[in-house]
Write an enzyme that holds these catalytic residues in place. Structure first.
Site, PDB file in Angstrom:
ATOM      1  CG  HIS A   9      -2.172  -0.782   0.977  1.00  0.00           C
ATOM      2  ND1 HIS A   9      -3.007  -1.191   1.964  1.00  0.00           N
ATOM      3  CD2 HIS A   9      -2.716  -1.213  -0.176  1.00  0.00           C
ATOM      4  CE1 HIS A   9      -4.027  -1.846   1.442  1.00  0.00           C
ATOM      5  NE2 HIS A   9      -3.861  -1.887   0.142  1.00  0.00           N
ATOM      6  CD  GLU A  19      10.421 -11.109 -28.300  1.00  0.00           C
ATOM      7  OE1 GLU A  19      10.977 -10.259 -27.598  1.00  0.00           O
ATOM      8  OE2 GLU A  19       9.524 -11.855 -27.873  1.00  0.00           O
ATOM      9  CG  ASP A  28      14.586 -10.507 -26.445  1.00  0.00           C
ATOM     10  OD1 ASP A  28      15.673 -10.677 -25.867  1.00  0.00           O
ATOM     11  OD2 ASP A  28      13.485 -10.610 -25.877  1.00  0.00           O
ATOM     12  CB  CYS A  78       6.336  -3.128 -27.360  1.00  0.00           C
ATOM     13  SG  CYS A  78       6.804  -4.826 -27.692  1.00  0.00           S
TER      14      CYS A  78
END
Ligand code: PEP
Ligand code: MG
Length: 576
Positions: free
Chosen positions: A194, A436, A460, A507
């Site tokens: 938290h 990749e 990669d 990405c």
């Protein structure tokens, strides 16, 4: 002296101020027998302590400022709920009655029972709530001992206050209201605590998991909190202080400037629309996704739900995590990548041994195909979640069409099992592959005919194309995103996708590096997905770019063989 401590930087930014040690006094838990005629009085003493604790928590809840993050209210309500639960507020009364023991001892016994139950729980979010129960019980102990449960902050002072604590509870953080605290650091706390969640929504620099900061740092000592690097500097000398002041100013200036871009539509100067999406690791990254105005999640690295734990997450646990992200994004796309573990991401529960070349071993889709039950469990969770938003499923580390076909077969089987059970899901959920591996990039046309989208994992792709381990410092200088072979593969991939009309995004880290934004735009990329912290920076670059203007330099870069010249060209490109 200038001691430096390292922890987990939760919220970026730099704070310089005086340490305030927030300590919770330990309460000794006595154990004694209560005479039979005093039992009812002891029960009344326990009831009083519970009542006092409830009143305190309700008062704190009532004093939450309007502009405080919504989570603060919900966490405090959770503490009130825990307190009101019969297992805490009623069961100890029963123990006092039957065992004739004092209230503290009855409460301690009940706490031990509850904690043992928590230790059995597999689901990580619920397991973390163990800390909440301990915090609430701690308050009751203090009420029984007649001590104040809420620590105090020093009265307003001229210098910034930085709270240093072993641990902080949501109730402690109510005190951070209205800028009373500039930053905070704690000894404990994980990514899903938290404290971490509140730190993100309070948006003040914070570093957790420093282990012994509370013992090393002294009250009133000058400290620097660098939430960007996860570093705390104690008693810095003049030179270090001056450097951090400079960095602090630069960070704040840039943050102000970029914040203004949150609502701007990312379009190039010559009017071409660009999509900027975010990469996430856990549902709790979502506030950052929204704060930076991402128009989708381009990569949810689902393996983070599987890491750092002894057991596998259940289908139900995964379903909740995926559903939460989908619901938060509404109609916007959410691309969830199936489990990509192996190599540097080997979880504790896996019994797959590591070989000499783990990156070339049983990773990504290979591992999923070798463990069909594991894969099917995730696919069922994903498909169930698809009912709640715009899900895209992404398959990692593909190197042959055969793997795609097998993955598709598992998806069909998962769909069939849900249909048999009458569970709703989106039958047209989109399926894509990561490009990749060099094999996938070279044969991209074959994949494009069989998928709804592709996403290029440059991290990669560079590693495998250049045969340079992405995590090995010794060869880091050879890990070059502008290497001619990389640019060739990227440009071929973007062009092929465009020709066939299949959406393509990047990405990998390249997408979030603003120095490479123009290069990727020039190679034909129109969709980027990156860590949300980079999004506004990249947007700024997009807004300043004219695609026609950059093309001549891009053409030169595509023909360039010399790394030195390539660096020059990149500089020229960014200087336009
Ligand atoms: C990549 O390889 O570029 C990628 C996005 O995946 P990861 O970094 O998780 O391997
Ligand atoms: Mg990858």
């Amino acid at each position: 002296m200038g001691i430096t401590l390292h922890g987990i930087g939760v919220v970026g930014g730099i704070a310089i101020g005086r340490a305030h040690l927030m300590s919770h006094t330990e309460v000794d838990i006595a154990h004694y027998e209560v005479p039979a005629n005093q039992v009812q009085t002891e029960i009344a003493r326990f009831d009083n302590a519970v009542r006092k604790t409830r009143k305190e928590l309700e008062m704190l809840w009532g004093s939450i400022p309007e502009n405080a993050p919504a989570e603060l209210g919900s966490f405090l309500s959770l503490h009130i709920m825990i307190l009101n639960d019969a297992t805490l507020s009623r069961e100890p009364r029963h123990l006092i009655e039957t065992q004739h023991c004092n209230a503290e001892w009855a409460l301690k016994q009940q706490l031990d029972v509850l904690l043992a139950q928590f230790d059995e729980i597999e689901e990580s979010y619920l397991r973390e709530r163990r800390a909440d129960v301990v915090q609430v019980v701690d308050r009751i102990f203090k009420a029984l001992a007649g001590q104040a449960a809420t620590p105090h902050l020093p009265a307003a002072q001229s210098e910034n206050t930085i709270v240093v604590a072993h641990e902080l509870s949501p109730a402690d953080m109510v005190l951070f209201k209205d800028g009373a605290v500039t930053a905070f650091v704690t000894d404990v706390g994980g990514a899903t605590s938290h404290t971490a969640i509140l730190a993100r929504s309070l948006d003040i620099p914070s570093v957790l998991a420093l282990h012994n900061a509370h013992q090393i740092i002294e009250e009133g000592e000058l400290i620097i909190v660098d939430g960007i690097q996860g570093v705390v500097v104690i008693d810095p000398d003049e030179k270090i202080l001056a450097e951090y002041k400079r960095r602090q100013q630069a960070f704040q200036q840039e943050k102000r400037r970029l914040k203004a871009l949150k609502g701007a539509v990312p379009t190039t100067r010559d009017g071409v629309a660009i999509e900027l999406q975010a990469n996430i690791e856990l549902p709790l990254d979502m506030p950052q996704v929204k704060a930076n105005g991402a128009t989708g999640v381009g990569l949810f690295r689902s393996e983070f739900l599987f890491l750092g734990r002894e057991t596998l997450p259940s289908e139900q646990e995964q379903f909740f995590a995926y559903k939460e992200v989908l619901e938060q994004m509404g109609n916007l796309p959410v691309t969830i990548r199936t489990l990509d573990i192996g190599a540097d991401k080997m979880p504790k529960w896996s019994d797959h041994s590591t070989f000499a070349n783990p990156a070339l071993g049983l990773t990504g889709i290979r591992l999923c195909l070798a463990e069909p039950n594991l894969f099917r469990c995730q696919l069922r969770a994903l498909l169930r979640a698809s009912h709640y938003g715009n899900l895209h499923i992404l398959i990692p580390m593909i190197s042959s069409i055969h793997e795609l076909q097998q993955a598709r077969m598992h998806i069909e089987l998962a769909k069939q099992s849900l249909t048999d059970e009458g569970i709703p899901f989106n039958r047209n959920v989109k399926l894509g592959v990561m490009i990749e591996t060099p094999a996938a990039a070279i044969m991209v046309n074959n994949f494009l005919k069989q998928v709804d989208f592709i996403s290029v994992g440059t991290n990669d792709l560079i590693q495998f194309t250049l045969a340079v381990d992405r995590s090995d410092d010794m060869v880091a200088h050879l890990y070059d995103p502008t290497h001619p072979a990389v640019l060739y593969l990227l440009s071929q991939t973007f062009r092929a996708a465009d020709r066939i009309g299949v959406p393509v995004s990047v990405c990998g880290e390249m997408a979030g590096d603003a120095r490479l934004t123009r290069l990727l735009l020039g190679l034909g990329l129109r969709k980027f997905s990156m860590h949300p912290a980079h999004l506004l920076n990249v947007k700024q670059k997009v807004l300043k770019t004219d695609l026609v203007e950059i093309q001549p330099i891009i053409n030169k870069m595509l023909k360039c063989e010399d790394p030195e010249k390539m660096r020059d060209l990149l500089e020229q490109l960014n200087a336009l």
